[in-house]
Design a protein around this motif. Structure first.
Motif, PDB file in Angstrom:
ATOM      1  N   SER A 204      67.687 -18.206 123.858  1.00 27.14           N
ATOM      2  CA  SER A 204      66.376 -18.782 124.151  1.00 27.14           C
ATOM      3  C   SER A 204      65.972 -19.877 123.170  1.00 27.14           C
ATOM      4  CB  SER A 204      65.302 -17.683 124.154  1.00 27.14           C
ATOM      5  OG  SER A 204      65.195 -17.085 122.875  1.00 27.14           O
ATOM      6  N   VAL A 205      66.467 -19.817 121.931  1.00 26.36           N
ATOM      7  CA  VAL A 205      66.120 -20.838 120.947  1.00 26.36           C
ATOM      8  C   VAL A 205      67.319 -21.048 120.028  1.00 26.36           C
ATOM      9  CG1 VAL A 205      64.994 -19.103 119.489  1.00 26.36           C
ATOM     10  CG2 VAL A 205      64.473 -21.523 119.165  1.00 26.36           C
ATOM     11  N   SER A 206      67.764 -22.276 119.918  1.00 21.37           N
ATOM     12  CA  SER A 206      68.964 -22.594 119.148  1.00 21.37           C
ATOM     13  C   SER A 206      68.646 -22.696 117.661  1.00 21.37           C
ATOM     14  CB  SER A 206      69.557 -23.917 119.631  1.00 21.37           C
ATOM     15  OG  SER A 206      68.697 -25.000 119.277  1.00 21.37           O
ATOM     16  N   ASN A 207      69.692 -22.662 116.853  1.00 20.03           N
ATOM     17  CA  ASN A 207      69.512 -22.851 115.419  1.00 20.03           C
ATOM     18  C   ASN A 207      68.925 -24.221 115.107  1.00 20.03           C
ATOM     19  OD1 ASN A 207      70.403 -20.358 114.382  1.00 20.03           O
ATOM     20  ND2 ASN A 207      72.543 -20.944 114.642  1.00 20.03           N
ATOM     21  N   ALA A 208      69.354 -25.233 115.852  1.00 20.43           N
ATOM     22  CA  ALA A 208      68.810 -26.582 115.636  1.00 20.43           C
ATOM     23  C   ALA A 208      67.309 -26.605 115.883  1.00 20.43           C
ATOM     24  CB  ALA A 208      69.524 -27.580 116.542  1.00 20.43           C
ATOM     25  N   GLU A 209      66.855 -25.910 116.910  1.00 22.40           N
ATOM     26  CA  GLU A 209      65.419 -25.849 117.197  1.00 22.40           C
ATOM     27  C   GLU A 209      64.666 -25.108 116.103  1.00 22.40           C
ATOM     28  OE1 GLU A 209      64.557 -25.430 121.789  1.00 22.40           O
ATOM     29  OE2 GLU A 209      66.350 -24.255 121.258  1.00 22.40           O
ATOM     30  N   LEU A 210      65.252 -24.004 115.624  1.00 26.05           N
ATOM     31  CA  LEU A 210      64.595 -23.242 114.559  1.00 26.05           C
ATOM     32  C   LEU A 210      64.471 -24.070 113.287  1.00 26.05           C
ATOM     33  CD1 LEU A 210      66.248 -19.730 115.016  1.00 26.05           C
ATOM     34  CD2 LEU A 210      63.929 -20.428 115.677  1.00 26.05           C
ATOM     35  N   LEU A 211      65.513 -24.814 112.953  1.00 27.96           N
ATOM     36  CA  LEU A 211      65.472 -25.666 111.762  1.00 27.96           C
ATOM     37  C   LEU A 211      64.405 -26.742 111.901  1.00 27.96           C
ATOM     38  CD1 LEU A 211      66.566 -26.656 109.061  1.00 27.96           C
ATOM     39  CD2 LEU A 211      68.343 -27.917 110.321  1.00 27.96           C
ATOM     40  N   ALA A 212      64.399 -27.421 113.034  1.00 25.58           N
ATOM     41  CA  ALA A 212      63.430 -28.496 113.244  1.00 25.58           C
ATOM     42  C   ALA A 212      62.003 -27.960 113.211  1.00 25.58           C
ATOM     43  CB  ALA A 212      63.709 -29.194 114.581  1.00 25.58           C
ATOM     44  N   PRO A 236      74.614 -16.669 114.577  1.00 25.20           N
ATOM     45  CA  PRO A 236      73.939 -16.323 113.325  1.00 25.20           C
ATOM     46  C   PRO A 236      73.135 -17.491 112.750  1.00 25.20           C
ATOM     47  CG  PRO A 236      76.187 -15.505 113.320  1.00 25.20           C
ATOM     48  CD  PRO A 236      76.054 -16.394 114.526  1.00 25.20           C
ATOM     49  N   TRP A 237      71.967 -17.136 112.225  1.00 23.23           N
ATOM     50  CA  TRP A 237      71.030 -18.138 111.714  1.00 23.23           C
ATOM     51  C   TRP A 237      71.455 -18.702 110.361  1.00 23.23           C
ATOM     52  CZ3 TRP A 237      68.107 -17.928 107.238  1.00 23.23           C
ATOM     53  CH2 TRP A 237      67.039 -18.835 107.121  1.00 23.23           C
ATOM     54  N   ALA A 238      71.840 -17.806 109.465  1.00 20.14           N
ATOM     55  CA  ALA A 238      72.020 -18.223 108.067  1.00 20.14           C
ATOM     56  C   ALA A 238      73.062 -19.327 107.875  1.00 20.14           C
ATOM     57  CB  ALA A 238      72.347 -17.021 107.193  1.00 20.14           C
ATOM     58  N   PRO A 239      74.254 -19.222 108.444  1.00 23.14           N
ATOM     59  CA  PRO A 239      75.221 -20.295 108.169  1.00 23.14           C
ATOM     60  C   PRO A 239      74.751 -21.671 108.619  1.00 23.14           C
ATOM     61  CG  PRO A 239      76.303 -18.382 109.120  1.00 23.14           C
ATOM     62  CD  PRO A 239      74.832 -18.154 109.260  1.00 23.14           C
ATOM     63  N   ALA A 240      74.029 -21.706 109.723  1.00 21.91           N
ATOM     64  CA  ALA A 240      73.639 -22.998 110.296  1.00 21.91           C
ATOM     65  C   ALA A 240      72.339 -23.545 109.721  1.00 21.91           C
ATOM     66  CB  ALA A 240      73.513 -22.870 111.814  1.00 21.91           C
ATOM     67  N   VAL A 241      71.413 -22.665 109.347  1.00 22.63           N
ATOM     68  CA  VAL A 241      70.042 -23.111 109.068  1.00 22.63           C
ATOM     69  C   VAL A 241      69.653 -23.018 107.595  1.00 22.63           C
ATOM     70  CG1 VAL A 241      67.596 -22.744 109.625  1.00 22.63           C
ATOM     71  CG2 VAL A 241      69.336 -22.458 111.394  1.00 22.63           C
ATOM     72  N   LEU A 242      70.113 -22.012 106.875  1.00 22.22           N
ATOM     73  CA  LEU A 242      69.553 -21.734 105.555  1.00 22.22           C
ATOM     74  C   LEU A 242      69.650 -22.919 104.606  1.00 22.22           C
ATOM     75  CD1 LEU A 242      68.276 -19.867 103.505  1.00 22.22           C
ATOM     76  CD2 LEU A 242      70.554 -18.936 103.007  1.00 22.22           C
ATOM     77  N   GLU A 243      70.846 -23.430 104.385  1.00 24.08           N
ATOM     78  CA  GLU A 243      70.967 -24.515 103.399  1.00 24.08           C
ATOM     79  C   GLU A 243      70.304 -25.806 103.875  1.00 24.08           C
ATOM     80  OE1 GLU A 243      73.889 -25.605  99.815  1.00 24.08           O
ATOM     81  OE2 GLU A 243      74.862 -24.963 101.660  1.00 24.08           O
ATOM     82  N   PRO A 244      70.463 -26.231 105.131  1.00 27.74           N
ATOM     83  CA  PRO A 244      69.728 -27.411 105.577  1.00 27.74           C
ATOM     84  C   PRO A 244      68.213 -27.251 105.469  1.00 27.74           C
ATOM     85  CG  PRO A 244      71.486 -26.901 107.116  1.00 27.74           C
ATOM     86  CD  PRO A 244      71.417 -25.751 106.153  1.00 27.74           C
ATOM     87  N   LEU A 245      67.724 -26.036 105.674  1.00 32.34           N
ATOM     88  CA  LEU A 245      66.286 -25.798 105.547  1.00 32.34           C
ATOM     89  C   LEU A 245      65.834 -25.968 104.100  1.00 32.34           C
ATOM     90  CD1 LEU A 245      63.547 -24.824 106.633  1.00 32.34           C
ATOM     91  CD2 LEU A 245      64.333 -22.476 106.221  1.00 32.34           C
TER      92      LEU A 245
END
Length: 277
Positions: A204-212, A236-245
């Motif tokens: 329903s919501v991608s990692n890219a959307e969560l980051l943005a 998984p959220w952490a590999p994709a989002v944590l460091e860019p966030l």
């Protein structure tokens, strides 16, 4: 009338004492906390722990300190998130300067208040021997759950956890929070924009959307919430989002602090930890 005046004066003294304690706590904060113009408070709840090593690597690389809320949850590897398998991981985080607090021992969800006195509550653990079973608890039993997790954290790390807790799912009631506070535990939720979405379905919501979304909506002073592994999210959220966030928030002028440095909790922490000395 005299009794009423006495009660009023006593309440005023308590408020004054709390105010002075908060001012002293803020004054005692590290210089880096005072110099931080746009603080955010990144927190992690436990989960299946699969991404815990990655989270630790990112935090070390980015030189970010966080607050971990820990329960003894079922894990993909090992004997629970506070079991012996993961004990070295927690000890290493303590050595790095992170803070810890309770998430209840068996990751217990509040379901409802029950009528009558003393206060009683319908609760449902999502871990441990009574997983999935609704039970009726007193406030003292709930406090024991909070304290058990905190005691285990201290035994593992050698560091006193903060006198804070987070109810699983953030589910509480005023009566439950009052019962916990009477035992020395203050509850910590999160900001609306601080819900980082790792519990949501990846369909329903991608990692890219969560980051943005986070980079767009997080504001100074927000408490942010993520987990050390969510069973239901396939991407998984952490590999994709944590460091860019983290990097994106730094670029926007934010700095990361632990809840020990949070102005709403600093006075309470000083007060409660002072009682144990």
């Amino acid at each position: 009338m005299a009794s009423g005046r006495w009660t009023t004066r006593r309440a005023e003294r308590r408020r004054l004492g709390a105010g002075i304690l908060s001012l002293l706590a803020v004054a005692a904060l590290p210089a880096q906390a005072a110099d931080c113009g746009k603080p955010v408070y990144l927190t992690f709840d436990t989960g299946h722990m699969e991404v815990a090593p990655l989270v630790a690597e990112v935090l070390a690389r980015q030189q970010v300190k966080v607050t971990f809320f820990a329960a003894n949850e079922r894990t993909k590897v090992g004997d629970g998130s506070l079991g012996d398998h993961w004990a070295p991981w927690w000890k290493a985080r303590a050595a790095e300067g992170h803070e810890f607090a309770s998430h209840t021992w068996d990751h217990v969800y509040w379901r409802a208040d029950l009528p009558g006195e003393p206060p009683r509550f319908r609760m449902r653990p999502s871990a441990g021997p009574d997983e999935g079973k609704e039970q009726v608890w007193t406030g003292a039993q709930y406090c024991e759950q909070i304290a058990r997790s905190a005691a285990r954290l201290q035994a593992i790390t050698g560091k006193a956890p903060l006198p804070l807790f987070r109810a699983p799912g953030g589910k509480t009631s005023p009566r439950l929070l009052a019962a916990a506070r009477a035992c020395g535990w203050a509850h910590v939720g999160w900001a609306p924009a601080g819900f980082l979405g790792d519990e949501l379905s990846s369909e329903s919501v991608s990692n890219a959307e969560l980051l943005a979304r986070a980079l767009r909506n997080v504001r100074s002073g927000d408490i942010l919430l993520a987990h050390l592994g969510i069973w239901s999210r396939k991407d998984p959220w952490a590999p994709a989002v944590l460091e860019p966030l983290i990097m994106g928030l730094k670029e926007r002028g934010f700095c990361f602090r632990t809840l020990r440095e949070h102005p709403l909790y600093a006075g309470w922490i000083m007060q409660e930890q002072g009682k144990t000395r």
